[in-house]
Scaffold this motif. Sequence first.
Motif, PDB file in Angstrom:
ATOM      1  N   GLN A 141       0.793  -1.217   0.000  1.00  7.52           N
ATOM      2  CA  GLN A 141       0.000   0.000   0.000  1.00  7.52           C
ATOM      3  C   GLN A 141       0.829   1.272   0.000  1.00  7.52           C
ATOM      4  N   THR A 142       2.129   1.183   0.204  1.00 12.35           N
ATOM      5  CA  THR A 142       2.964   2.378   0.286  1.00 12.35           C
ATOM      6  C   THR A 142       3.202   2.941  -1.105  1.00 12.35           C
ATOM      7  N   ASN A 143       2.947   4.227  -1.238  1.00 13.91           N
ATOM      8  CA  ASN A 143       3.178   4.927  -2.496  1.00 13.91           C
ATOM      9  C   ASN A 143       4.430   5.793  -2.316  1.00 13.91           C
ATOM     10  N   PRO A 144       5.475   5.587  -3.120  1.00 13.69           N
ATOM     11  CA  PRO A 144       6.694   6.373  -2.943  1.00 13.69           C
ATOM     12  C   PRO A 144       6.474   7.871  -3.140  1.00 13.69           C
ATOM     13  N   ALA A 145       5.477   8.256  -3.903  1.00 14.04           N
ATOM     14  CA  ALA A 145       5.226   9.679  -4.133  1.00 14.04           C
ATOM     15  C   ALA A 145       4.853  10.380  -2.827  1.00 14.04           C
ATOM     16  N   VAL A 146       4.166   9.683  -1.930  1.00 16.81           N
ATOM     17  CA  VAL A 146       3.795  10.266  -0.641  1.00 16.81           C
ATOM     18  C   VAL A 146       5.052  10.585   0.164  1.00 16.81           C
ATOM     19  N   HIS A 147       6.014   9.676   0.118  1.00 15.54           N
ATOM     20  CA  HIS A 147       7.283   9.874   0.822  1.00 15.54           C
ATOM     21  C   HIS A 147       8.006  11.114   0.294  1.00 15.54           C
ATOM     22  N   TYR A 148       8.063  11.261  -1.017  1.00 22.65           N
ATOM     23  CA  TYR A 148       8.760  12.397  -1.610  1.00 22.65           C
ATOM     24  C   TYR A 148       8.001  13.707  -1.387  1.00 22.65           C
ATOM     25  N   LYS A 149       6.679  13.637  -1.312  1.00 23.81           N
ATOM     26  CA  LYS A 149       5.908  14.848  -1.014  1.00 23.81           C
ATOM     27  C   LYS A 149       6.194  15.334   0.401  1.00 23.81           C
ATOM     28  N   ARG A 150       6.389  14.386   1.314  1.00 23.70           N
ATOM     29  CA  ARG A 150       6.786  14.783   2.670  1.00 23.70           C
ATOM     30  C   ARG A 150       8.143  15.470   2.651  1.00 23.70           C
ATOM     31  N   TRP A 151       9.057  14.955   1.835  1.00 23.77           N
ATOM     32  CA  TRP A 151      10.379  15.588   1.691  1.00 23.77           C
ATOM     33  C   TRP A 151      10.230  17.020   1.203  1.00 23.77           C
ATOM     34  N   ILE A 152       9.323  17.227   0.245  1.00 25.54           N
ATOM     35  CA  ILE A 152       9.129  18.573  -0.300  1.00 25.54           C
ATOM     36  C   ILE A 152       8.618  19.516   0.784  1.00 25.54           C
ATOM     37  N   VAL A 153       7.676  19.046   1.608  1.00 27.10           N
ATOM     38  CA  VAL A 153       7.147  19.877   2.692  1.00 27.10           C
ATOM     39  C   VAL A 153       8.256  20.208   3.687  1.00 27.10           C
ATOM     40  N   LYS A 154       9.044  19.206   4.071  1.00 27.05           N
ATOM     41  CA  LYS A 154      10.139  19.445   5.014  1.00 27.05           C
ATOM     42  C   LYS A 154      11.178  20.391   4.424  1.00 27.05           C
ATOM     43  N   ALA A 155      11.472  20.224   3.143  1.00 28.11           N
ATOM     44  CA  ALA A 155      12.440  21.111   2.490  1.00 28.11           C
ATOM     45  C   ALA A 155      11.902  22.539   2.429  1.00 28.11           C
ATOM     46  N   SER A 156      10.611  22.693   2.211  1.00 23.56           N
ATOM     47  CA  SER A 156      10.011  24.033   2.173  1.00 23.56           C
ATOM     48  C   SER A 156      10.115  24.711   3.537  1.00 23.56           C
ATOM     49  N   ILE A 157       9.845  23.955   4.579  1.00 14.86           N
ATOM     50  CA  ILE A 157       9.958  24.507   5.933  1.00 14.86           C
ATOM     51  C   ILE A 157      11.411  24.900   6.216  1.00 14.86           C
ATOM     52  N   GLY A 158      12.337  24.029   5.841  1.00 15.56           N
ATOM     53  CA  GLY A 158      13.755  24.342   6.021  1.00 15.56           C
ATOM     54  C   GLY A 158      14.185  25.558   5.229  1.00 15.56           C
ATOM     55  N   PHE A 159      13.620  25.718   4.027  1.00 15.31           N
ATOM     56  CA  PHE A 159      13.945  26.872   3.195  1.00 15.31           C
ATOM     57  C   PHE A 159      13.489  28.159   3.879  1.00 15.31           C
ATOM     58  N   VAL A 160      12.292  28.128   4.442  1.00 19.29           N
ATOM     59  CA  VAL A 160      11.768  29.304   5.151  1.00 19.29           C
ATOM     60  C   VAL A 160      12.638  29.612   6.377  1.00 19.29           C
ATOM     61  N   ILE A 161      13.058  28.574   7.086  1.00 19.14           N
ATOM     62  CA  ILE A 161      13.951  28.779   8.232  1.00 19.14           C
ATOM     63  C   ILE A 161      15.273  29.382   7.758  1.00 19.14           C
ATOM     64  N   GLY A 162      15.787  28.910   6.624  1.00 24.07           N
ATOM     65  CA  GLY A 162      17.024  29.459   6.070  1.00 24.07           C
ATOM     66  C   GLY A 162      16.889  30.929   5.711  1.00 24.07           C
ATOM     67  N   ILE A 163      15.755  31.291   5.108  1.00 22.44           N
ATOM     68  CA  ILE A 163      15.515  32.705   4.781  1.00 22.44           C
ATOM     69  C   ILE A 163      15.461  33.530   6.060  1.00 22.44           C
ATOM     70  N   SER A 164      14.789  32.977   7.076  1.00 18.95           N
ATOM     71  CA  SER A 164      14.698  33.702   8.351  1.00 18.95           C
ATOM     72  C   SER A 164      16.080  33.923   8.957  1.00 18.95           C
ATOM     73  N   LEU A 165      16.915  32.903   8.931  1.00 18.52           N
ATOM     74  CA  LEU A 165      18.275  33.049   9.454  1.00 18.52           C
ATOM     75  C   LEU A 165      19.068  34.065   8.636  1.00 18.52           C
ATOM     76  N   LEU A 166      18.925  34.002   7.325  1.00 15.54           N
ATOM     77  CA  LEU A 166      19.636  34.943   6.464  1.00 15.54           C
ATOM     78  C   LEU A 166      19.211  36.380   6.752  1.00 15.54           C
ATOM     79  N   MET A 167      17.914  36.605   6.843  1.00 15.82           N
ATOM     80  CA  MET A 167      17.416  37.953   7.124  1.00 15.82           C
ATOM     81  C   MET A 167      17.796  38.399   8.538  1.00 15.82           C
ATOM     82  N   GLY A 168      17.712  37.465   9.499  1.00 18.80           N
ATOM     83  CA  GLY A 168      18.109  37.800  10.866  1.00 18.80           C
ATOM     84  C   GLY A 168      19.578  38.177  10.940  1.00 18.80           C
ATOM     85  N   GLY A 169      20.409  37.460  10.218  1.00 19.29           N
ATOM     86  CA  GLY A 169      21.828  37.796  10.184  1.00 19.29           C
ATOM     87  C   GLY A 169      22.073  39.153   9.559  1.00 19.29           C
TER      88      GLY A 169
END
Length: 133
Positions: free
Chosen positions: A31-59
């Motif tokens: 029942q496992t669909n690999p696309a679901v796994h990669y979509k989770r990666w995309i969400v996590k990467a998006s959150i990390g990207f926003v955190i990176g922008i925040s750190l960059l702007m804070g710096g």
Amino acid sequence: MPLSEHEQRMLDQIEQALYAEDPKFANTVRQTNPAVHYKRWIVKASIGFVIGISLLMGGAIFQQVVVGVIGFIVMLACLLWGLSAWRRVAGGSGGEPAPAQQAARPRQRRQQRPGMMHRFEERWRRRQEGENS
């Protein structure tokens, strides 16, 4: 390429043995669909990207170069991580197909139109023939 009858029977026997040995694992794998796994990666990467922008702007705001550089590195890493997951969700692996896939597919030659250089050469040849005649 479809499987032969013998290969299909062997695959069915392996599947039945797996279900008999560990039905919970077999259901999970089936029942496992690999696309679901990669979509989770995309969400996590998006959150990390926003955190990176925040750190960059804070710096930049607090004039902390180290924090800005770390933010940029986090941003870049998350962007690459998200793009690789995006390619896999889209169906492309980002590279050449595996040799087994290449062998299974017949080579197709597409009809190519003459390129720009070919057209220029053809015009040049016609002009030269026209002047010589």
